[in-house]
Design a protein around this motif. Sequence first.
Motif, PDB file in Angstrom:
ATOM      1  N   LEU A 242     -18.975  50.234  58.558  1.00  0.00           N
ATOM      2  CA  LEU A 242     -19.141  51.255  59.650  1.00  0.00           C
ATOM      3  C   LEU A 242     -18.156  51.485  60.762  1.00  0.00           C
ATOM      4  O   LEU A 242     -17.856  52.568  61.075  1.00  0.00           O
ATOM      5  CB  LEU A 242     -20.656  51.005  60.048  1.00  0.00           C
ATOM      6  CG  LEU A 242     -21.707  51.198  59.394  1.00  0.00           C
ATOM      7  CD1 LEU A 242     -23.034  50.612  60.533  1.00  0.00           C
ATOM      8  CD2 LEU A 242     -22.139  52.673  59.230  1.00  0.00           C
ATOM      9  N   PHE A 243     -17.441  50.166  60.890  1.00  0.00           N
ATOM     10  CA  PHE A 243     -16.456  50.006  61.925  1.00  0.00           C
ATOM     11  C   PHE A 243     -14.890  50.440  61.100  1.00  0.00           C
ATOM     12  O   PHE A 243     -14.669  50.357  60.273  1.00  0.00           O
ATOM     13  CB  PHE A 243     -16.474  48.622  62.615  1.00  0.00           C
ATOM     14  CG  PHE A 243     -17.608  48.582  63.127  1.00  0.00           C
ATOM     15  CD1 PHE A 243     -17.978  49.112  64.403  1.00  0.00           C
ATOM     16  CD2 PHE A 243     -18.481  47.672  62.542  1.00  0.00           C
ATOM     17  CE1 PHE A 243     -19.268  48.611  64.899  1.00  0.00           C
ATOM     18  CE2 PHE A 243     -19.758  47.418  63.109  1.00  0.00           C
ATOM     19  CZ  PHE A 243     -20.187  48.143  64.390  1.00  0.00           C
ATOM     20  N   PRO A 244     -13.971  50.846  62.269  1.00  0.00           N
ATOM     21  CA  PRO A 244     -12.581  50.870  61.757  1.00  0.00           C
ATOM     22  C   PRO A 244     -12.233  49.693  60.918  1.00  0.00           C
ATOM     23  O   PRO A 244     -12.431  48.739  61.739  1.00  0.00           O
ATOM     24  CB  PRO A 244     -11.870  51.197  63.049  1.00  0.00           C
ATOM     25  CG  PRO A 244     -12.868  51.564  64.010  1.00  0.00           C
ATOM     26  CD  PRO A 244     -14.137  50.940  63.503  1.00  0.00           C
ATOM     27  N   THR A 245     -11.153  49.865  60.176  1.00  0.00           N
ATOM     28  CA  THR A 245     -10.569  48.555  59.719  1.00  0.00           C
ATOM     29  C   THR A 245      -9.470  47.994  60.741  1.00  0.00           C
ATOM     30  O   THR A 245      -9.260  46.904  60.540  1.00  0.00           O
ATOM     31  CB  THR A 245      -9.859  48.784  58.397  1.00  0.00           C
ATOM     32  OG1 THR A 245      -9.257  49.996  58.443  1.00  0.00           O
ATOM     33  CG2 THR A 245     -11.044  49.023  57.201  1.00  0.00           C
ATOM     34  N   LYS A 246      -8.953  48.759  61.453  1.00  0.00           N
ATOM     35  CA  LYS A 246      -8.199  48.397  62.463  1.00  0.00           C
ATOM     36  C   LYS A 246      -8.457  49.098  63.871  1.00  0.00           C
ATOM     37  O   LYS A 246      -8.780  50.168  63.776  1.00  0.00           O
ATOM     38  CB  LYS A 246      -6.807  49.193  62.174  1.00  0.00           C
ATOM     39  CG  LYS A 246      -5.834  48.500  61.007  1.00  0.00           C
ATOM     40  CD  LYS A 246      -4.568  49.176  61.009  1.00  0.00           C
ATOM     41  CE  LYS A 246      -3.912  49.401  59.509  1.00  0.00           C
ATOM     42  NZ  LYS A 246      -2.881  50.383  59.365  1.00  0.00           N
ATOM     43  N   VAL A 247      -8.011  48.342  64.722  1.00  0.00           N
ATOM     44  CA  VAL A 247      -8.389  48.565  66.153  1.00  0.00           C
ATOM     45  C   VAL A 247      -7.096  48.119  67.040  1.00  0.00           C
ATOM     46  O   VAL A 247      -6.327  47.219  66.364  1.00  0.00           O
ATOM     47  CB  VAL A 247      -9.534  48.224  66.938  1.00  0.00           C
ATOM     48  CG1 VAL A 247     -10.654  48.751  66.342  1.00  0.00           C
ATOM     49  CG2 VAL A 247      -9.644  46.594  66.611  1.00  0.00           C
ATOM     50  N   ARG A 248      -6.743  48.892  68.162  1.00  0.00           N
ATOM     51  CA  ARG A 248      -5.678  48.599  68.802  1.00  0.00           C
ATOM     52  C   ARG A 248      -6.210  47.308  69.538  1.00  0.00           C
ATOM     53  O   ARG A 248      -7.151  47.399  69.859  1.00  0.00           O
ATOM     54  CB  ARG A 248      -5.086  49.560  69.832  1.00  0.00           C
ATOM     55  CG  ARG A 248      -4.712  50.728  69.130  1.00  0.00           C
ATOM     56  CD  ARG A 248      -4.582  52.012  70.485  1.00  0.00           C
ATOM     57  NE  ARG A 248      -4.186  53.205  69.624  1.00  0.00           N
ATOM     58  CZ  ARG A 248      -4.635  53.998  69.116  1.00  0.00           C
ATOM     59  NH1 ARG A 248      -6.326  53.746  69.119  1.00  0.00           N
ATOM     60  NH2 ARG A 248      -4.322  55.022  68.571  1.00  0.00           N
ATOM     61  N   LYS A 249      -5.259  46.074  69.681  1.00  0.00           N
ATOM     62  CA  LYS A 249      -5.419  44.970  70.258  1.00  0.00           C
ATOM     63  C   LYS A 249      -5.920  45.126  71.795  1.00  0.00           C
ATOM     64  O   LYS A 249      -7.118  44.743  72.091  1.00  0.00           O
ATOM     65  CB  LYS A 249      -4.340  44.111  70.245  1.00  0.00           C
ATOM     66  CG  LYS A 249      -4.873  42.694  70.377  1.00  0.00           C
ATOM     67  CD  LYS A 249      -3.476  41.742  70.324  1.00  0.00           C
ATOM     68  CE  LYS A 249      -4.264  40.350  70.271  1.00  0.00           C
ATOM     69  NZ  LYS A 249      -2.819  39.398  69.803  1.00  0.00           N
ATOM     70  N   ARG A 250      -5.434  46.137  72.231  1.00  0.00           N
ATOM     71  CA  ARG A 250      -5.703  46.463  73.815  1.00  0.00           C
ATOM     72  C   ARG A 250      -7.165  46.975  73.781  1.00  0.00           C
ATOM     73  O   ARG A 250      -7.917  46.622  74.917  1.00  0.00           O
ATOM     74  CB  ARG A 250      -4.787  47.671  74.418  1.00  0.00           C
ATOM     75  CG  ARG A 250      -4.717  47.654  75.908  1.00  0.00           C
ATOM     76  CD  ARG A 250      -3.558  48.415  76.257  1.00  0.00           C
ATOM     77  NE  ARG A 250      -3.103  49.635  75.320  1.00  0.00           N
ATOM     78  CZ  ARG A 250      -3.734  50.723  75.553  1.00  0.00           C
ATOM     79  NH1 ARG A 250      -4.640  51.191  76.474  1.00  0.00           N
ATOM     80  NH2 ARG A 250      -3.321  51.742  74.777  1.00  0.00           N
ATOM     81  N   MET A 251      -7.692  47.799  72.952  1.00  0.00           N
ATOM     82  CA  MET A 251      -8.910  48.380  72.855  1.00  0.00           C
ATOM     83  C   MET A 251     -10.190  47.229  72.975  1.00  0.00           C
ATOM     84  O   MET A 251     -11.281  47.452  73.142  1.00  0.00           O
ATOM     85  CB  MET A 251      -9.332  49.144  71.710  1.00  0.00           C
ATOM     86  CG  MET A 251      -8.133  50.382  72.135  1.00  0.00           C
ATOM     87  SD  MET A 251      -8.240  51.168  73.589  1.00  0.00           S
ATOM     88  CE  MET A 251      -9.752  51.954  73.745  1.00  0.00           C
ATOM     89  N   LEU A 252      -9.673  45.950  72.395  1.00  0.00           N
ATOM     90  CA  LEU A 252     -10.693  44.761  72.308  1.00  0.00           C
ATOM     91  C   LEU A 252     -10.833  44.166  73.749  1.00  0.00           C
ATOM     92  O   LEU A 252     -11.685  43.269  73.940  1.00  0.00           O
ATOM     93  CB  LEU A 252     -10.330  43.761  71.308  1.00  0.00           C
ATOM     94  CG  LEU A 252     -10.367  44.511  69.913  1.00  0.00           C
ATOM     95  CD1 LEU A 252      -9.815  43.196  69.051  1.00  0.00           C
ATOM     96  CD2 LEU A 252     -11.801  44.914  69.444  1.00  0.00           C
TER      97      LEU A 252
END
Lengths: 260, 149
Positions: free
Chosen positions: A45-55
């Motif tokens: 359901l989630f994106p395979t990639k996220v920007r590190k800053r968004m975590l």
Amino acid sequence: MPGTFASYLEKLENSRVWRSIFRSGRGTSTLHNALAIQQNVFLHLFPTKVRKRMLGLGATWYLGTLTLGTFIVLVVTGVLLMLYYHPSVPLAYSDVKDLQFAVSSGLFLRNLHRWSAHAMVFLAFAHMFRVFYRGAYRAPREFNWVVGVVLLLLTLLLSYTGYLLPWDQLAFWAITVGTNIASAVPLLGDKIRFLLLGGNLVNANALLRFYVLHTVILPLAAFLFLAVHFWRIRKDGGLYVRESEPGVKAKKTSEEQESL
Amino acid sequence: MLDRRDFFTKLGLGSLGIAAAGTIAFYYQYLSPNVLFEPSPIVNAGRAENYTVGSVTLDVNSAIYLVRIADGYFSLSAICTHLGCMTAWKPELNQIACPCHGSRFDREGKKIEGPAPKPLPWLKTWISDDGDLMVDRSAIIPPFQFLRV
């Protein structure tokens, strides 16, 4: 010769049973990492990639995740409370009292359920304010905002239906007042009240209907909309990044294309 | 000219529509109980002579007031016309007050203050053959038509 823990782990992860469950297998390449997310029914359901800053905390304050966390606490404690609670007029009030005074950890579970419910309403509002003031509701995320509004309504309805279940004075009059508000709907109001209560009075039928709504119908609806809500984050291009942040705008279009 | 494919498509969609309407009707009927175990609207309020002149008596079980005035009796619904809470008689204020949202009424049911949109309704009251005061909670009568004795 005994192997190291890592070698046992490697053997396990290469075994046929393991590979039948986790198809992506071992490896730390980008492909492996992406497959591990994509091929998991929950994580896909989630994106395979996220920007590190968004975590980081600053990007979202984790408000959506925390709302989900309280929902999970509510499902677990709610199911446990159901084991001691009978939704019937003679038993409901004394069952809740028994949970408070006679059942081991009953007081803890009930209070956890109650405080999580309050926290979930608060966090859902906080999440919406955050999304609103950051402008994250705008295109292409308008539909996910609408799904979020539905989830807010479901949260409030869950709170409201759970209110009746202790069957005390507060519950009785709160539901009397609430269903009378429902009867203010033009033309259909009295019918809606009759169907909600299963009669003309807040009585046994009303208790049972609110119990079924609270424990089955509304949580199932919430699960369904939660799944859509999370899946749409991926489909709408991942977590929202403010365009005014440095270094974001130039890259944004190509990155957004990728994550779609 | 309707060809065969269109005809069957329309027939199929039409049948689904009828089935959907039937399903809604089925659910509506299923969710409306046909038999209710609710108390009778007619209340026996006891011997008429037990009520002293000037008294306002709340029966919490039936949610009605019985009011005895010099030349008769009348009864009011004790259910607040705002959102359905049960009101209470406050003898020290000579008023009926709702604990939920602060509406106040006089002993004839007329609103004094608060959010209640209507006065408390007057209920049909009579004396049975046995001399008991009877009230029909489902029969609202115009105000000031009290039972003269």
